[in-house]
Design a protein around this motif. Structure first.
Motif, PDB file in Angstrom:
ATOM      1  N   HIS A 265       0.208  10.568  15.726  1.00  0.00           N
ATOM      2  CA  HIS A 265      -1.132  10.395  15.169  1.00  0.00           C
ATOM      3  C   HIS A 265      -2.113  11.499  15.546  1.00  0.00           C
ATOM      4  O   HIS A 265      -3.178  11.614  14.921  1.00  0.00           O
ATOM      5  N   ARG A 266      -1.791  12.285  16.557  1.00  0.00           N
ATOM      6  CA  ARG A 266      -2.655  13.400  16.974  1.00  0.00           C
ATOM      7  C   ARG A 266      -4.073  12.940  17.303  1.00  0.00           C
ATOM      8  O   ARG A 266      -5.057  13.643  17.039  1.00  0.00           O
ATOM      9  N   ASP A 267      -4.181  11.716  17.836  1.00  0.00           N
ATOM     10  CA  ASP A 267      -5.488  11.147  18.217  1.00  0.00           C
ATOM     11  C   ASP A 267      -6.460  11.092  17.043  1.00  0.00           C
ATOM     12  O   ASP A 267      -7.668  11.298  17.209  1.00  0.00           O
ATOM     13  N   LYS A 268      -5.926  10.805  15.858  1.00  0.00           N
ATOM     14  CA  LYS A 268      -6.753  10.697  14.657  1.00  0.00           C
ATOM     15  C   LYS A 268      -6.535   9.328  14.002  1.00  0.00           C
ATOM     16  O   LYS A 268      -5.564   8.623  14.281  1.00  0.00           O
ATOM     17  N   PRO A 269      -7.437   8.913  13.125  1.00  0.00           N
ATOM     18  CA  PRO A 269      -7.294   7.608  12.466  1.00  0.00           C
ATOM     19  C   PRO A 269      -6.022   7.518  11.629  1.00  0.00           C
ATOM     20  O   PRO A 269      -5.480   8.524  11.167  1.00  0.00           O
ATOM     21  N   PHE A 270      -5.594   6.274  11.430  1.00  0.00           N
ATOM     22  CA  PHE A 270      -4.382   6.016  10.665  1.00  0.00           C
ATOM     23  C   PHE A 270      -4.612   4.777   9.801  1.00  0.00           C
ATOM     24  O   PHE A 270      -5.209   3.792  10.237  1.00  0.00           O
ATOM     25  N   ALA A 271      -4.151   4.820   8.549  1.00  0.00           N
ATOM     26  CA  ALA A 271      -4.314   3.700   7.615  1.00  0.00           C
ATOM     27  C   ALA A 271      -3.021   3.454   6.864  1.00  0.00           C
ATOM     28  O   ALA A 271      -2.140   4.319   6.800  1.00  0.00           O
ATOM     29  N   VAL A 272      -2.904   2.269   6.302  1.00  0.00           N
ATOM     30  CA  VAL A 272      -1.816   1.931   5.389  1.00  0.00           C
ATOM     31  C   VAL A 272      -2.440   1.671   4.018  1.00  0.00           C
ATOM     32  O   VAL A 272      -3.453   0.975   3.908  1.00  0.00           O
ATOM     33  N   LEU A 273      -1.851   2.260   2.992  1.00  0.00           N
ATOM     34  CA  LEU A 273      -2.268   2.027   1.611  1.00  0.00           C
ATOM     35  C   LEU A 273      -1.197   1.175   0.943  1.00  0.00           C
ATOM     36  O   LEU A 273      -0.031   1.576   0.867  1.00  0.00           O
ATOM     37  N   VAL A 274      -1.580  -0.006   0.468  1.00  0.00           N
ATOM     38  CA  VAL A 274      -0.648  -0.940  -0.162  1.00  0.00           C
ATOM     39  C   VAL A 274      -0.912  -0.969  -1.665  1.00  0.00           C
ATOM     40  O   VAL A 274      -2.040  -1.220  -2.100  1.00  0.00           O
ATOM     41  N   SER A 275       0.126  -0.715  -2.437  1.00  0.00           N
ATOM     42  CA  SER A 275       0.043  -0.916  -3.887  1.00  0.00           C
ATOM     43  C   SER A 275       0.656  -2.276  -4.184  1.00  0.00           C
ATOM     44  O   SER A 275       1.860  -2.489  -3.999  1.00  0.00           O
ATOM     45  N   VAL A 276      -0.168  -3.212  -4.622  1.00  0.00           N
ATOM     46  CA  VAL A 276       0.290  -4.579  -4.867  1.00  0.00           C
ATOM     47  C   VAL A 276       0.842  -4.677  -6.280  1.00  0.00           C
ATOM     48  O   VAL A 276       0.100  -4.608  -7.252  1.00  0.00           O
TER      49      VAL A 276
END
Length: 369
Positions: free
Chosen positions: A245-256
């Motif tokens: 992650h390199r000390d950066k934000p992380f998100a998940v994108l879900v396509s429903v």
């Protein structure tokens, strides 16, 4: 970057019928198909596809692989509007790493939520069944709505069509005052299937066209729906533990792409199942609560919150395809206990469920964007 087209225009455009989305994209001559091919080709022209893995899925026969590849192209296009998006940069990378001015901003993992296999299989079976009945039997004075009582194996559709036609031929003209409670029914029973057909009056004065379907509504699909549980499990498995992650934000994108999954299912998956608490000393006092089984819940094992590496979850609601007039609605759901907040200017959701903290505690509230 790629210079080749995914879908060239067909030399002999077709009006159908089409065997799924891949066939429609390759062969259809309708303006919507032309627009969809142009959009996919434009998206792919800016996409770095190592070993042409995404291209092979786009051109393949597998509908699931095609839809996943389309989600990847669409996500890349969304991210590229405000960042430099690099797809699968290295072995420790999530699906997308986002950069601005050479600086790493955030990482995003993409996942597609499909309908549960049992439901998808039943829907596919019913769709094929309806298609074949429409092809074999023409409406005249009656439409039909079939219901499946038992389905042990594929029936003989020719035998079924002959039986259905004979039942329709034996019916009198529908009286103009007939109400649904009096619509005639007939049961078709063999070792393969047991079906009940309801006959619905056709009120049109003009004769049926060659393409007019006789099936007014297909069989219903029943069973226990667990979209929230499957989503919870899938997002938890991608919550960030195996990425750099390199000390950066992380998100998940879900396509429903699960037609049975709605916004409440997403909320239950992320923040815990909706429940009530009853004070035994005062049984009339009922308090709405959420169980501690969500992706972002606090628990005894995680008093500071689960999956704190995961900043938020973006959700594309619901299934979509290129060229469609209605683009999927993008929603954002924040992790109230996240170690790092995801930047607000990477994606522009229609609605944002964000954490608000004061002296009374932390609450999640919708914010229109």
């Amino acid at each position: 970057m790629s210079s080749q087209w995914v879908f060239p225009e067909p030399e002999e455009p077709s009006t159908g019928p089409f065997d799924g989305l891949s066939s429609w994209l390759r062969s259809a001559g309708a303006p919507e198909a032309v627009g969809a091919r142009g959009l996919i080709n434009a998206w792919y022209s800016t996409f770095t596809d190592r070993s042409s893995m995404v291209l092979s899925r786009l051109r393949g026969e597998d509908e699931i692989g095609l839809l996943q590849a389309l989600d990847e192209l669409y996500a890349h296009d969304l991210f590229s509007r405000n960042c430099l998006a690099r797809y699968e940069e290295d072995e420790g990378s999530p699906d997308f790493r986002l950069y601005r001015g050479g600086e790493y901003v955030a990482g995003v993992e993409l996942m597609t939520l499909f309908m549960e296999k049992g439901f998808a299989s039943e829907i596919s079976r019913n769709s094929s069944f309806v298609k074949e009945i429409n092809r074999r039997v023409r409406p005249n004075k009656w439409y039909v709505t079939p219901e499946v009582v038992a389905w042990n194996r594929q029936p003989s559709l020719n035998d079924l069509a002959r039986w259905l036609q004979s039942e329709i031929d034996a019916l009198p003209d529908p009286p103009p005052e007939m109400t649904p409670g009096y619509f005639p029914k007939a049961q078709y029973s063999t070792p393969a299937v047991e079906l009940v057909f309801t006959f619905v009056p056709r009120r049109r004065a003009e004769p049926p066209t060659d393409s007019e379907p006789i099936v007014a509504a297909g069989p219903s699909v029943g069973g226990f729906v667990a979209s929230d549980r499957r989503l919870r499990s899938a997002v938890s498995s991608k919550a960030g533990g195996r990425y750099e992650h390199r000390d950066k934000p992380f998100a998940v994108l879900v396509s429903v792409r699960d037609a049975l999954c709605d916004t409440e299912d997403v909320i239950n998956a992320l923040y815990g199942d909706d429940a009530i608490a009853i004070d035994l000393a005062n049984p009339d006092a009922v308090t709405p609560i959420r169980k501690r089984n969500g992706v972002f819940s606090i628990s005894a094992a995680h008093p500071e919150g689960r999956n704190r590496r995961l900043s938020c979850v973006f959700v594309l609601m619901r299934g979509w395809r290129p060229g469609a007039q209605d683009l999927p609605t993008l929603l954002r759901f924040d992790n109230p206990w996240a170690e790092r907040q995801f930047p607000h200017d990477v994606l522009s959701p229609a609605r944002h469920l964000e954490a608000q903290t004061d002296e009374t505690g932390t609450r999640m509230n919708w914010r229109q964007v």
